[in-house]
Design a protein around this motif. Structure first.
Motif, short mmCIF file in Angstrom:
data_model
loop_
_atom_site.label_atom_id
_atom_site.label_comp_id
_atom_site.label_asym_id
_atom_site.label_seq_id
_atom_site.Cartn_x
_atom_site.Cartn_y
_atom_site.Cartn_z
N GLY A 54 21.35 16.66 2.24
CA GLY A 54 20.62 16.67 0.98
C GLY A 54 20.19 15.28 0.55
N ASP A 55 21.02 14.27 0.82
CA ASP A 55 20.65 12.89 0.52
C ASP A 55 19.43 12.47 1.35
N VAL A 56 19.41 12.89 2.60
CA VAL A 56 18.27 12.61 3.45
C VAL A 56 17.00 13.26 2.89
N LEU A 57 17.12 14.50 2.45
CA LEU A 57 15.96 15.18 1.86
C LEU A 57 15.45 14.41 0.64
N SER A 58 16.35 13.96 -0.22
CA SER A 58 15.94 13.19 -1.39
C SER A 58 15.20 11.92 -0.97
N GLY A 59 15.71 11.26 0.06
CA GLY A 59 15.05 10.05 0.54
C GLY A 59 13.66 10.32 1.09
N VAL B 278 27.26 -3.50 3.99
CA VAL B 278 26.20 -2.66 3.45
C VAL B 278 25.04 -2.60 4.44
N ILE B 279 24.89 -1.47 5.07
CA ILE B 279 23.76 -1.16 5.95
C ILE B 279 23.42 -2.32 6.88
N PRO B 280 24.37 -2.84 7.65
CA PRO B 280 24.04 -3.98 8.53
C PRO B 280 22.98 -3.64 9.57
N THR C 221 0.82 -1.21 0.00
CA THR C 221 0.00 0.00 0.00
C THR C 221 0.86 1.26 0.00
N HIS C 222 2.02 1.17 0.60
CA HIS C 222 2.84 2.36 0.83
C HIS C 222 4.02 2.47 -0.12
N GLY C 223 3.96 1.76 -1.23
CA GLY C 223 4.87 2.00 -2.33
C GLY C 223 6.25 1.40 -2.21
N THR C 224 6.94 1.40 -3.35
CA THR C 224 8.32 0.91 -3.45
C THR C 224 9.18 2.01 -4.04
N LEU C 225 10.24 2.35 -3.35
CA LEU C 225 11.16 3.38 -3.81
C LEU C 225 12.47 2.75 -4.26
N GLY C 226 12.95 3.15 -5.45
CA GLY C 226 14.25 2.73 -5.93
C GLY C 226 15.21 3.90 -5.90
N ILE C 227 16.36 3.75 -5.24
CA ILE C 227 17.35 4.81 -5.12
C ILE C 227 18.63 4.36 -5.81
N VAL D 21 23.73 6.84 -0.74
CA VAL D 21 22.56 6.00 -0.96
C VAL D 21 22.04 5.45 0.37
N VAL D 22 22.96 5.09 1.27
CA VAL D 22 22.55 4.58 2.58
C VAL D 22 21.72 5.61 3.32
N LEU D 23 22.16 6.88 3.31
CA LEU D 23 21.41 7.93 3.99
C LEU D 23 20.03 8.13 3.37
N ALA D 24 19.97 8.17 2.04
CA ALA D 24 18.68 8.38 1.37
C ALA D 24 17.73 7.22 1.63
N ALA D 25 18.25 5.99 1.53
CA ALA D 25 17.40 4.82 1.73
C ALA D 25 16.91 4.73 3.17
N THR D 26 17.79 5.03 4.10
CA THR D 26 17.39 5.01 5.51
C THR D 26 16.30 6.04 5.79
N ALA D 27 16.46 7.23 5.21
CA ALA D 27 15.43 8.26 5.38
C ALA D 27 14.10 7.82 4.80
N ALA D 28 14.14 7.12 3.67
CA ALA D 28 12.91 6.65 3.04
C ALA D 28 12.18 5.65 3.93
N VAL D 29 12.95 4.76 4.56
CA VAL D 29 12.34 3.78 5.47
C VAL D 29 11.70 4.49 6.66
#
Length: 300
Positions: free
Chosen positions: A230-235, A81-83, A36-42, A53-61
């Motif tokens: 800025g990566d966090v904002l993008s996420g 990678v993001i353990p 329901t809440h979508g899939t984001l590809g970074i 990418v780690v910062l953006a992906a973490t912010a998205a989660v």
């Protein structure tokens, strides 16, 4: 952690802001599921820049996206990678870009500027053209350097560009000082050139929509002057887009939430100096849930 900030927040102001972005601050349907809440590809994270990418992906989660893919523009996945965030799915950029189940894309965080990065950007610009796409950082510099990429970007249906002043200057062929001397004009020109939403970052970040309407953001503080914010904002914006939130609300609401989270950190035990970009997303989650809970109480 945020208890001190909770006492200082002006919730009257928060409510008024939340009412402007009702889709961002709406409670979840109890029957919803991760789909329901979508899939984001970074896509980004060239060698030496995996953290973007780690910062953006973490912010998205943290911002509530149902599923998040982190695609690294490297021959193989970097290790480790993001353990600490096993919720994030991992792939190399070429593998991730083959997927057709992504609700929104973010491209550019630590992408690099070499020929391989340009190929990755071209793939992202020409595939899934109806899917919302946010371009940040190195992707914007590549647009400025390669007119054919810029032309492809202009053909996208839902495009968001998030330059800082130097990136905006490259895109416009002017100096950073000229951008800063008339920030509204710079944002207007970029949005007009690309028929896109432009987020011109900086103090009182500006958002210009494709129709030339400006939104001036008033949240945030000098603690955001740190690598990775800025990566966090993008996420955050990418996450909201993937969740199906209206583009205007996702972009403007995401910019506000990002800055407001930094204000929470400023007013808590963290403070402005030494604020880490990785601390912004947990604060954004906390604030978004607090506002939703308070609005629910007010409505009852």
């Amino acid at each position: 952690m945020f208890s001190a900030a909770y006492q200082t927040l002006d919730f009257d102001t928060q409510f008024q802001t939340a009412l402007r972005f009702p889709q961002v601050f709406s409670p979840r349907d109890e029957n919803s599921h991760k789909g329901t809440h979508g899939t984001l590809g970074i896509i980004g994270g060239a060698t030496g820049m995996s953290g973007a990418v780690v910062l953006a992906a973490t912010a998205a989660v943290y911002t509530g996206c149902g599923k998040v893919w982190a695609g690294f523009n490297q021959p193989a996945l970097p290790l480790p990678v993001i353990p600490e965030r096993p919720e994030i799915m991992l792939a190399t950029a070429p593998i991730l870009q083959q997927r057709d189940d992504v609700s929104a894309w973010v491209i550019g965080c630590g992408l690099g500027l070499d020929a391989n990065a340009l190929t990755t950007l071209h793939t992202g610009l020409t595939a899934h053209t109806e899917t919302p796409l946010l371009l940040d950082a190195d992707a914007l510099t590549l647009l400025a350097r390669h007119p054919e990429s810029a032309e492809k970007a202009k053909q996208r249906r839902a495009l968001v560009l998030t330059p800082h002043p130097a990136e905006a200057a490259r895109m416009l062929g002017i100096s950073t000082a000229e951008v800063q001397a008339d920030r509204p004009a710079a944002a207007h020109r970029i949005s007009s050139n690309f028929n896109a939403y432009t987020v011109l970052k900086g103090r009182q970040t500006l958002v210009c929509n494709p129709y030339g309407n400006l939104y001036t953001n008033h949240s945030g503080n000098a603690g955001l002057a740190t690598a990775g914010s800025g990566d966090v904002l993008s996420g955050i914006i990418g996450s909201l887009l993937a969740q199906g939130i209206d583009t205007e609300q996702a972009v403007c609401g995401g910019v506000w939430l990002h800055g407001a989270a930094a204000d929470v950190l400023r007013d808590s035990e963290i403070g402005e100096i030494g604020m880490l970009s990785g601390e912004i997303a947990p604060a954004a989650r906390w604030l978004r849930n607090r506002i939703i809970a308070a609005l629910r109480i007010t409505a009852s």
